[in-house]
Motif scaffolding. Structure first.
Motif, PDB file in Angstrom:
ATOM      1  N   LEU A  37       0.834  -1.201   0.000  1.00  0.00           N
ATOM      2  CA  LEU A  37       0.000   0.000   0.000  1.00  0.00           C
ATOM      3  C   LEU A  37       0.869   1.251   0.000  1.00  0.00           C
ATOM      4  O   LEU A  37       0.639   2.191  -0.763  1.00  0.00           O
ATOM      5  N   GLY A  38       1.886   1.208   0.891  1.00  0.00           N
ATOM      6  CA  GLY A  38       2.795   2.348   0.942  1.00  0.00           C
ATOM      7  C   GLY A  38       3.481   2.551  -0.388  1.00  0.00           C
ATOM      8  O   GLY A  38       3.642   3.687  -0.853  1.00  0.00           O
ATOM      9  N   GLY A  39       3.853   1.450  -1.035  1.00  0.00           N
ATOM     10  CA  GLY A  39       4.516   1.524  -2.331  1.00  0.00           C
ATOM     11  C   GLY A  39       3.616   2.167  -3.368  1.00  0.00           C
ATOM     12  O   GLY A  39       4.048   3.026  -4.149  1.00  0.00           O
ATOM     13  N   ILE A  40       2.343   1.764  -3.349  1.00  0.00           N
ATOM     14  CA  ILE A  40       1.402   2.340  -4.314  1.00  0.00           C
ATOM     15  C   ILE A  40       1.283   3.843  -4.082  1.00  0.00           C
ATOM     16  O   ILE A  40       1.360   4.652  -5.018  1.00  0.00           O
ATOM     17  N   ALA A  41       1.133   4.213  -2.800  1.00  0.00           N
ATOM     18  CA  ALA A  41       1.009   5.638  -2.490  1.00  0.00           C
ATOM     19  C   ALA A  41       2.263   6.388  -2.937  1.00  0.00           C
ATOM     20  O   ALA A  41       2.173   7.456  -3.547  1.00  0.00           O
ATOM     21  N   THR A  42       3.425   5.804  -2.638  1.00  0.00           N
ATOM     22  CA  THR A  42       4.671   6.447  -3.027  1.00  0.00           C
ATOM     23  C   THR A  42       4.752   6.601  -4.540  1.00  0.00           C
ATOM     24  O   THR A  42       5.112   7.664  -5.058  1.00  0.00           O
ATOM     25  N   ALA A  43       4.392   5.522  -5.234  1.00  0.00           N
ATOM     26  CA  ALA A  43       4.443   5.566  -6.692  1.00  0.00           C
ATOM     27  C   ALA A  43       3.513   6.646  -7.218  1.00  0.00           C
ATOM     28  O   ALA A  43       3.859   7.399  -8.140  1.00  0.00           O
ATOM     29  N   ALA A  44       2.325   6.757  -6.586  1.00  0.00           N
ATOM     30  CA  ALA A  44       1.367   7.770  -7.014  1.00  0.00           C
ATOM     31  C   ALA A  44       1.967   9.158  -6.844  1.00  0.00           C
ATOM     32  O   ALA A  44       1.916   9.995  -7.758  1.00  0.00           O
ATOM     33  N   VAL A  45       2.561   9.393  -5.678  1.00  0.00           N
ATOM     34  CA  VAL A  45       3.166  10.695  -5.416  1.00  0.00           C
ATOM     35  C   VAL A  45       4.253  10.980  -6.451  1.00  0.00           C
ATOM     36  O   VAL A  45       4.325  12.071  -7.027  1.00  0.00           O
ATOM     37  N   LEU A  46       5.091   9.945  -6.690  1.00  0.00           N
ATOM     38  CA  LEU A  46       6.211  10.141  -7.608  1.00  0.00           C
ATOM     39  C   LEU A  46       5.739  10.449  -9.024  1.00  0.00           C
ATOM     40  O   LEU A  46       6.232  11.367  -9.667  1.00  0.00           O
ATOM     41  N   THR A  47       4.750   9.687  -9.523  1.00  0.00           N
ATOM     42  CA  THR A  47       4.336   9.891 -10.908  1.00  0.00           C
ATOM     43  C   THR A  47       3.645  11.241 -11.063  1.00  0.00           C
ATOM     44  O   THR A  47       3.894  11.978 -12.016  1.00  0.00           O
ATOM     45  N   GLN A  48       2.798  11.563 -10.059  1.00  0.00           N
ATOM     46  CA  GLN A  48       2.101  12.848 -10.131  1.00  0.00           C
ATOM     47  C   GLN A  48       3.121  13.991 -10.164  1.00  0.00           C
ATOM     48  O   GLN A  48       3.032  14.904 -10.973  1.00  0.00           O
ATOM     49  N   ASN A  49       4.085  13.865  -9.263  1.00  0.00           N
ATOM     50  CA  ASN A  49       5.117  14.874  -9.171  1.00  0.00           C
ATOM     51  C   ASN A  49       5.912  14.948 -10.474  1.00  0.00           C
ATOM     52  O   ASN A  49       6.233  16.025 -10.974  1.00  0.00           O
ATOM     53  N   ALA A  50       6.221  13.779 -11.029  1.00  0.00           N
ATOM     54  CA  ALA A  50       7.012  13.733 -12.242  1.00  0.00           C
ATOM     55  C   ALA A  50       6.266  14.401 -13.394  1.00  0.00           C
ATOM     56  O   ALA A  50       6.847  15.119 -14.208  1.00  0.00           O
ATOM     57  N   ARG A  51       4.947  14.174 -13.440  1.00  0.00           N
ATOM     58  CA  ARG A  51       4.158  14.775 -14.515  1.00  0.00           C
ATOM     59  C   ARG A  51       4.230  16.292 -14.414  1.00  0.00           C
ATOM     60  O   ARG A  51       4.511  16.986 -15.390  1.00  0.00           O
ATOM     61  N   ARG A  52       4.004  16.773 -13.182  1.00  0.00           N
ATOM     62  CA  ARG A  52       4.030  18.222 -12.999  1.00  0.00           C
ATOM     63  C   ARG A  52       5.435  18.767 -13.273  1.00  0.00           C
ATOM     64  O   ARG A  52       5.602  19.854 -13.800  1.00  0.00           O
ATOM     65  N   TYR A  53       6.420  17.970 -12.891  1.00  0.00           N
ATOM     66  CA  TYR A  53       7.799  18.399 -13.091  1.00  0.00           C
ATOM     67  C   TYR A  53       8.110  18.542 -14.576  1.00  0.00           C
ATOM     68  O   TYR A  53       8.672  19.540 -15.031  1.00  0.00           O
ATOM     69  N   ARG A  54       7.689  17.524 -15.352  1.00  0.00           N
ATOM     70  CA  ARG A  54       7.934  17.568 -16.801  1.00  0.00           C
ATOM     71  C   ARG A  54       7.237  18.769 -17.423  1.00  0.00           C
ATOM     72  O   ARG A  54       7.788  19.490 -18.229  1.00  0.00           O
ATOM     73  N   LYS A  55       5.973  18.953 -16.952  1.00  0.00           N
ATOM     74  CA  LYS A  55       5.196  20.049 -17.490  1.00  0.00           C
ATOM     75  C   LYS A  55       5.909  21.385 -17.216  1.00  0.00           C
ATOM     76  O   LYS A  55       6.049  22.224 -18.086  1.00  0.00           O
ATOM     77  N   SER A  56       6.361  21.517 -15.994  1.00  0.00           N
ATOM     78  CA  SER A  56       6.992  22.784 -15.620  1.00  0.00           C
ATOM     79  C   SER A  56       8.273  23.006 -16.414  1.00  0.00           C
ATOM     80  O   SER A  56       8.578  24.123 -16.827  1.00  0.00           O
ATOM     81  N   ARG A  57       9.011  21.924 -16.648  1.00  0.00           N
ATOM     82  CA  ARG A  57      10.249  22.082 -17.429  1.00  0.00           C
ATOM     83  C   ARG A  57       9.942  22.479 -18.856  1.00  0.00           C
ATOM     84  O   ARG A  57      10.652  23.272 -19.469  1.00  0.00           O
ATOM     85  N   LYS A  58       8.841  21.877 -19.379  1.00  0.00           N
ATOM     86  CA  LYS A  58       8.461  22.206 -20.730  1.00  0.00           C
ATOM     87  C   LYS A  58       8.114  23.683 -20.828  1.00  0.00           C
ATOM     88  O   LYS A  58       8.609  24.415 -21.688  1.00  0.00           O
ATOM     89  N   GLN A  59       7.300  24.104 -19.842  1.00  0.00           N
ATOM     90  CA  GLN A  59       6.918  25.517 -19.842  1.00  0.00           C
ATOM     91  C   GLN A  59       8.135  26.401 -19.717  1.00  0.00           C
ATOM     92  O   GLN A  59       8.246  27.422 -20.383  1.00  0.00           O
ATOM     93  N   GLU A  60       9.026  25.945 -18.881  1.00  0.00           N
ATOM     94  CA  GLU A  60      10.235  26.713 -18.642  1.00  0.00           C
ATOM     95  C   GLU A  60      10.991  26.932 -19.948  1.00  0.00           C
ATOM     96  O   GLU A  60      11.399  28.042 -20.270  1.00  0.00           O
ATOM     97  N   THR A  61      11.157  25.824 -20.699  1.00  0.00           N
ATOM     98  CA  THR A  61      11.902  25.967 -21.950  1.00  0.00           C
ATOM     99  C   THR A  61      11.115  26.794 -22.959  1.00  0.00           C
ATOM    100  O   THR A  61      11.683  27.557 -23.727  1.00  0.00           O
ATOM    101  N   GLU A  62       9.788  26.650 -22.941  1.00  0.00           N
ATOM    102  CA  GLU A  62       8.986  27.404 -23.893  1.00  0.00           C
ATOM    103  C   GLU A  62       9.056  28.901 -23.630  1.00  0.00           C
ATOM    104  O   GLU A  62       9.226  29.713 -24.526  1.00  0.00           O
ATOM    105  N   ARG A  63       8.897  29.241 -22.385  1.00  0.00           N
ATOM    106  CA  ARG A  63       8.810  30.671 -22.063  1.00  0.00           C
ATOM    107  C   ARG A  63      10.153  31.267 -21.705  1.00  0.00           C
ATOM    108  O   ARG A  63      10.211  32.413 -21.280  1.00  0.00           O
ATOM    109  N   GLY A  64      11.146  30.504 -21.862  1.00  0.00           N
ATOM    110  CA  GLY A  64      12.438  30.993 -21.387  1.00  0.00           C
ATOM    111  C   GLY A  64      12.423  30.928 -19.879  1.00  0.00           C
ATOM    112  O   GLY A  64      11.423  30.642 -19.255  1.00  0.00           O
ATOM    113  N   ALA A  65      13.553  31.196 -19.302  1.00  0.00           N
ATOM    114  CA  ALA A  65      13.636  31.021 -17.851  1.00  0.00           C
ATOM    115  C   ALA A  65      13.032  32.201 -17.131  1.00  0.00           C
ATOM    116  O   ALA A  65      13.696  32.929 -16.388  1.00  0.00           O
ATOM    117  N   SER A  66      11.751  32.417 -17.415  1.00  0.00           N
ATOM    118  CA  SER A  66      11.086  33.511 -16.724  1.00  0.00           C
ATOM    119  C   SER A  66      10.734  33.070 -15.310  1.00  0.00           C
ATOM    120  O   SER A  66       9.774  32.376 -15.065  1.00  0.00           O
TER     121      SER A  66
END
Lengths: 664, 382, 189, 162
Positions: free
Chosen positions: D118-147
């Motif tokens: 159960l803990g593993g599932i929760a951890t995995a959920a946190v990690l994937t959610q975080n990773a998605r947001r992280y990727r998104k933010s990096r994409k935005q970062e590169t798109e908009r320049g390092a604003s």
């Protein structure tokens, strides 16, 4: 008269703690500076009063005032002074007073040292701390008063259980309580943050050093207890997975998880609610330990008094403290998120897995400890959960953790290059595999777990050194540059290196002394020769000795190796006259390679006074456990001495406009 | 002396509380101040780490950017409202008054201010006495044993009683046992022998002891100690009703009040609830004794709980003040102790029984009052 | 979802708390081990009499071939056991007044001590087996002395009492068990 | 001192018979292999009178009897399992430190795995959610320049209800 002063001081302390539980809290809600500040005065007062009470009790023990019931039942006029002093916290009542003393001292610490955290947070923290004080003071005064009097007084006391008249055990409770209670500050900080509904950056800063300090004390406390069991109980065991041991181990595990998670919260602002939850749980587990030890709920070798009424009282305290804080958590936590983002391969993710494993390990120990009770409640069936269960459940989890521990510190924040890290560790992996194979070859048919564990211990040690070497660019840069880097590496980093290496050292000790222990038990008469682990031990006989409050029979054992004299061991069997019980005082020759351990018991039979039961053990590598635990604690101290943690939060920048504060 | 110290402590507590919250105010931080101080410190750390070469320039830049963003975010947040001044001072003063009062009230419940400290070193007198008694016992024993005629009965009884005082009950029983066949072994002696046996067996009335009490009653059917222990034996064997009857009959047979009745009544009232019998009132047996009369008791039964408490308390206070004037009255102390325990005032009870215990030392061994006192003290945790 | 997760810790704590509260119930003795013998036939054992005592020895057949439906009480005792002295009077009276049949197992006791003990206190036992090496004690699964068992007419163990039979509660438990054994024996015959 | 004179409930601890010392030399079997097995079994068996201790290290008389019994059965040719069964038949599962695998302990044994899962599932959920947001933010970062000003990582600090 002195005991009565103590009694009065405690009564006043309870009243003061009530004031401190109310005023700062309301003050913080209504922005009343004076009310918030009153917490500083009350925490000084509280500490002074409890200290007076503690001193009064100690005085009663020192002068053997048997009009104090607690002294009469736990001391004796002939007891050595050291143990008279230590007997102050040897009984349930006295230890509770020590518990409370430490509690209020920690409160005082916050009020004096925490000049740099927001006033509101401080006021709320001290108020929560005062709730705990009030709860325990009332518990002590109404169910276990250390100052109950007897009149007319008995002429002499009943003495303390002689097993407890020992330096190691005398120091065990204070350290343990410093640990348990140290987590109370973290708990109070967490509850204060929950009341406020947000986590300050200062919060994470403050939580780390307190957690670390408490953790260091708890580590030392547990090790002292374990060490005591090793040399005093006479059969060389150091950990039994006894409920009472488990309940001190659980806060340790949770606390370990806590300060790892707090690193992330401080540096990256993530895991806030999880860190808060851990802070609450760690102290909750400490409270649970206090409850289990003092309620007689579970059978254990060394529980205190068995008194369901006291149990009910502490359970009520637990319900308020744990139930209240977790309810608050349920309300506030969902609102408390956000934080730095990170990739699935990163230091953050590594620490998350560390927390997952530590939390699972804690839960496993908790479940194993309480399962007999749960089952009994549901089916009436009674079972025992002993070492085999923990070896099968807890140990594998910890072994996985050790693997992760090797990799984690090499990962960088936010996003890490796992392949690069692994390629740096491939040599370490190779060496540890070789060592494991070598051990397997030397000890074919031995326990497989030992082989795996030794390999992993080497892995951890190697990985820790690799991490350190790569930080200082050892071999990559000129030596002078590496040395410069080594010097400027922050102390908290060294703390981590030392503590992780300490765990690896401990592991080697655990395995050595449990997998390759040898033992000889025999009837010995003067002249008997015993061969064990390459030593020849000659039994030279037994002489009678007299101690202050005991009679002792001391055996003389001369130890040879390959015909050359090595040492003389003098194990004793002591009969304590007043307490009417006997203890075994083992004699140990310690080397890095292993301990030669001897103990004797009564003569084989009344009729054969010259024939003694002699027990000789060879415990390989056992000293590594104590060295490793010492390193663990030392690592904690090193981290604590790091400027960033020591300072807690920096003072406000000079010249900055001060916020509107009412004039003097 | 002790009250002076207490008052001093109370005043100190009052003053500290009353003055709390005043004083220097330089170090109070608001949330925003504290947070920005920490963030700028963190930036400094990043710089230092970069200097040490622990992190790369790129990492440092990213970390600095992140911290700066947080710093800005904090600055955008509204800070705490302005903090007010001295309001609520009255309440703090009130609390400063309440605390010593509350502490004193609590102490009233818990403390025993009249029990002196007795450090072991200052109790040489008692220790010497104990040693002397032990020494005396040894000498007496050797003299009695050396006596060709077996030693005078009085001597052996004295020895046995000494052993009883020393807590060597087995030895006491042995000393008595040798006298049983003598012609002058009277009822009191035999029942003391039985009592020693009971004490030696942790309070269990064994058949052997029971036989002794039986014989004591044959010699003197009115021996109250023997009756008392027989009843206890019956109760221990699981016949509380018989025990009750035996005690009650013996008391009914008495014309006037006797001191031992206290312990009989205590024992009767302990048994009574479990077998559904009526409790016994001591006053019924001793109309002349000072204490609540039957009328008063009847009146008390009609009162409300509070009134009854107050009534009992006033009676107790009267008794207590009488005892101050007449401290040598053993029965009075016992009554006072009993009254205090009824009221739940353990310390008062302990003190009173303690006084009674001192007086009871002069009583002959078989006196049930001694037993009653000892038991009461034991129950009170003494 | 987040709210549900946040409720998780308090739920677990609540459940554990309920169990802990149950664990404190005063009737529960954490040291007591339930007997596996209940509703089982009496274990096999055969004990000689106490040396020098004219009471017969005790074996399982004495308990199984119990002709009537009268239950039998088996009491494990020893002279070195202090609580045994205390309960002795209760057992004696039950034999005398309530007519129970009482058998004894003299556990790890020197014959001369046992004889003196019975001499001092009286001997209410119909038969006494001398269990010098404690082996019969193990067969009965005893964990200490005294322990008392009630056997019904069919030779089955109905009840086990750990510790001295003393006080109203213990005595009434014994009586209930005896009634139960009588009822079971009545059905059996 | 007042000796406890107990009139009613004689609260007495049950006595454990003559105290001995853990394993005594006279118990040890001549055959080292059997002795080894006996020791191993003894370490798995809980002493019934002495709170959480195995019979191997316990001083209680009953523990000694049980040790002797274990050895007797082994000499008579019992397997380890038979010896354990023999003890369980008399004292119940309580004497086993290693709880047997049976319905009432299923939960105990699977709990660690379930918790980890159960803990593993929760951890995995946190990690994937975080990773998605992280990727998104990096994409935005590169798109908009390092604003830096508009970087979504700003969320890290803006707690609700601040």
């Amino acid at each position: 008269m002195i005991p009565e002063i103590g009694q009065f001081a405690l009564a006043l302390a309870l009243a003061v703690s009530l004031v401190q539980s109310v005023f700062p809290l309301i003050g913080a809600a209504r922005n009343n500076v004076m009310w918030m500040r009153s917490a500083s005065a009350t925490s000084v007062l509280l500490t002074a009063l409890v200290a007076i009470a503690f001193a009064a009790l100690m005085w009663s023990f020192v002068v053997s005032d048997f009009t104090v019931l607690n002294v009469a039942s736990n001391s004796h006029s002939l007891k050595p002074m050291l143990f008279k002093v230590a007997a102050t916290w040897g009984s349930h009542e006295g230890s509770l007073l020590l518990w409370i003393l430490i509690l209020v001292i920690f409160g005082l610490g916050v009020s004096l040292l925490a000049r740099n955290i927001p006033l509101k947070l401080k006021a709320r923290t001290l108020a929560v701390q005062a709730w705990i004080s009030a709860g325990f003071l009332s518990f002590m005064l109404f169910t276990s008063n250390p100052f109950d009097r007897v009149f007319p007084a008995p002429l002499d006391g009943q003495d303390l259980n002689p097993l407890l008249q020992d330096v190691g055990l005398a120091m065990h409770p204070p350290f343990l309580y410093l640990g348990y209670v140290g987590f109370s500050i973290v708990f109070s900080f967490a509850v204060a943050a929950l009341i406020e509904g947000r986590v300050d950056p200062a919060w994470a800063r403050w939580v780390r050093p307190w957690t670390l300090a408490a953790w260091v004390f708890l580590t030392l406390g547990i090790v002292l207890g374990s060490w005591w069991a090793y040399y005093e109980l006479g059969w060389g065991g150091w950990w039994f997975w006894d409920p009472v041991e488990n309940v001190s181990f659980m806060p340790w595990l949770a606390g370990t998880a806590l300060f790892h998670s707090a690193i992330v919260t401080e540096k990256r602002g993530s895991f806030k609610s999880w860190t808060i939850l851990l802070a609450v749980l760690t102290f909750s587990l400490s409270l649970l330990g206090t409850f289990i030890v003092r309620s007689g709920l579970l059978t254990s070798v060394h529980a205190f008094s068995v008194d369901p009424e006291r149990g009910i009282y502490i359970l009520a305290l637990l319900a308020v403290a744990i139930g209240g804080s977790l309810t608050l958590f349920a309300i506030r936590a969902p609102e408390m998120e956000g934080g730095g983002l990170f990739a699935p391969i990163s230091r953050e993710a590594g620490l998350l897995i560390n927390n997952l494993l530590l939390a699972t390990a804690t839960a496993t120990v908790l479940f194993g400890t309480l399962y007999p009770l749960l089952l009994e409640a549901v089916t009436g069936e009674k079972i025992s959960v002993g070492p085999p269960y923990y070896n099968a459940s807890f140990v594998p989890i910890m072994l996985v953790l050790v693997v992760v521990m090797g990799i984690g510190p090499l990962l960088s924040w936010k996003r890490a290059d796992l392949r690069g890290v692994l390629s740096r560790l491939k040599w370490v992996a190779g060496v540890s595999l070789l060592v494991a194979l070598l051990v397997w070859y030397l000890d074919t048919g031995g326990p497989a777990l030992a082989v795996v564990s030794i390999g992993l211990a080497v892995w951890l040690l190697g990985a820790v050194l690799t991490e350190w070497a790569s930080r200082i660019k050892l071999g990559e840069a000129p030596l002078a540059e590496s040395l410069r880097r080594a010097r400027s590496l922050p102390r908290s980093h060294y703390g981590m290196v030392v503590a992780h290496a300490g765990l690896a050292v401990c592991m080697i000790g655990f395995i050595g002394s449990s997998a390759w222990k040898s033992e000889v038990v025999t009837f010995a008469e003067p002249g008997t020769q015993i061969e064990i682990a390459g030593f020849d031990v000659r039994f030279d006989g037994v002489e009678q000795l007299r101690g202050p409050n005991y009679l002792s029979r001391a055996a003389t054992l001369t130890v040879f190796r390959d015909g050359a004299y090595v040492t003389t061991l003098q194990p004793e069997r002591r009969a304590y006259l007043v307490a009417g019980t006997s203890t075994t005082e083992s004699a140990i020759r310690t080397t890095l390679a292993g301990d030669l351990y001897a103990s004797i018991s009564e003569p084989a039979a009344e009729s054969e006074q010259s024939k003694w039961t002699l027990r000789i053990l060879y415990e390989p590598l056992v000293v590594w456990i104590w060295i490793g635990s010492g390193l663990l604690a030392f690592g904690g101290v090193l981290s604590l001495s790091d400027r960033r943690l020591r300072v807690g939060a920096p003072r406000k920048r000079t010249g900055q406009s001060s916020v509107a504060v009412a004039a003097e | 002396m002790i009250w002076i110290i207490f008052s001093f402590m109370a005043v100190a507590v009052f003053l500290t509380l009353a003055l709390s919250g005043l004083g220097r105010k330089t170090s109070d931080l608001s949330r925003r101040e504290s947070a920005s101080a920490i963030f700028s410190d963190q930036i400094g750390e990043v710089e230092k780490d970069l200097e040490r070469g622990i992190i790369s320039a790129e990492e440092a830049k990213a970390a600095r950017a992140e911290i700066e963003r947080r710093l800005k975010a904090i600055d955008r947040q509204s800070d705490d409202k302005a903090i007010m001044g001295h309001s609520g001072r009255a309440l703090i003063l009130l609390a400063a008054l309440v605390v010593p009062a509350l502490g004193a009230g609590l102490y009233w419940q818990l403390g025993s201010p009249y029990i002196p400290s007795q450090p072991f070193a200052q109790r040489e007198g008692e220790q010497a006495e104990a040693r002397e008694i032990a020494d005396l016992a040894v000498r007496l024993k050797s003299r009695l044993e050396a006596d060709e005629t077996g030693g005078p009965t009085e001597g052996w009884v004295l020895l046995a009683q000494t052993y009883m005082r020393m807590g060597r009950f087995g030895d006491a029983a042995d000393a008595f046992e040798g006298l049983l066949d003598r012609p002058n072994a009277n009822s009191a002696l035999v029942s003391q022998y039985g009592e020693a046996l009971v004490y030696a067996d942790d309070g269990v009335v064994t058949p052997k002891a029971d036989r002794a009490f039986e014989r004591a009653l044959e010699l003197d059917p009115s021996n109250p100690a023997a009756t008392f222990y027989k009843a206890i034996g019956l109760e221990q064997a699981g016949s509380p009703d018989k025990a009750y009857d035996l005690l009650k009959t013996r008391m009914d047979a008495e014309e006037e009040f006797r001191p031992w009745m206290e312990s009989f009544v205590a024992q009767l009232n302990r048994i009574a609830p479990s077998i559904g019998r009526a409790p016994v009132n001591l006053a019924a047996f001793a109309p002349s004794m000072p204490g609540p009369t039957a009328d008063q008791v009847a009146a008390a039964e009609e009162m409300s709980d509070e009134d009854r408490q107050a009534f009992i308390r006033s009676m107790v206070e009267r008794l207590a003040s009488r005892m101050q004037e007449n401290p040598g009255d053993l029965d009075g102390w016992m009554r006072l102790g009993n009254a205090y325990s009824v009221l739940g005032e353990t310390d008062g009870a302990r003190n009173a029984y303690g006084r009674a215990r001192d007086l009871a030392d002069d009583l002959p061994q078989g006196d049930p009052r001694k037993v009653a006192i000892d038991r009461a003290l034991l129950e009170l945790g003494g | 979802m987040k709210r549900l997760f946040a409720l998780f810790p308090i739920t677990i704590a609540g459940i554990l708390g309920a169990f802990l509260l149950w664990g404190l119930n005063p009737d529960r003795d954490p040291n007591e081990i339930p007997s596996v013998l209940i509703s089982q036939p009496v274990p096999e054992f055969d004990l000689p009499p106490v040396e020098g005592l004219d009471t017969h020895g005790l074996s399982s057949t004495d308990l199984v071939e119990n002709d009537g439906s009268a239950p039998i009480v088996v009491n494990v005792f020893a002279s070195w056991c202090v609580p045994c002295r205390a309960e002795h009077a209760v057992l004696t009276r039950m034999v005398r007044d309530e007519g129970i049949r009482l058998m004894g197992i003299n556990y790890k006791d020197k014959p001369q001590d046992a004889r003196k003990w019975l001499d001092d206190l009286g001997n209410p036992y119909e038969r006494i087996g001398s269990d010098l090496d404690g082996r019969a004690g193990i067969e009965w699964g005893i964990s200490g002395v005294p322990e008392t068992f009630v056997i019904d007419g069919a030779g089955k163990v109905v009840f086990r009492f750990v510790g001295p039979v003393l006080g109203d509660e213990a005595i009434s438990k014994m009586r209930t068990a005896l009634d139960q054994a009588r009822a079971a024996g009545g059905e059996a015959s | 001192m007042i000796r406890r004179i107990v009139i009613t409930a004689v609260t007495l601890a049950m006595l454990v018979s003559q105290p001995a010392f853990a394993v005594e030399p006279d118990e040890i079997l001549a055959d080292p292999v059997l002795e080894e097995r006996a020791r191993a079994i003894s370490k798995q068996v809980r002493c019934v009178v002495c709170q959480n201790q195995d019979i191997d290290s316990s001083n209680a008389g009953v523990a000694r009897d049980l040790r002797l019994l274990v050895r007797e059965r082994l000499v008579a040719g019992d397997t380890d399992q038979q010896v354990m069964d023999f003890l369980v038949a008399r004292y119940g599962d309580y004497v086993l430190f290693n709880p047997p695998w049976k319905p009432s302990t299923y939960i105990l044994w699977v709990a660690p795995i379930v918790i980890l899962g159960l803990g593993g599932i929760a951890t995995a959920a946190v990690l994937t959610q975080n990773a998605r947001r992280y990727r998104k933010s990096r994409k935005q970062e590169t798109e908009r320049g390092a604003s830096e000003e508009r970087n979504p990582e700003n969320h890290s600090l803006t707690e609700p209800h601040a």
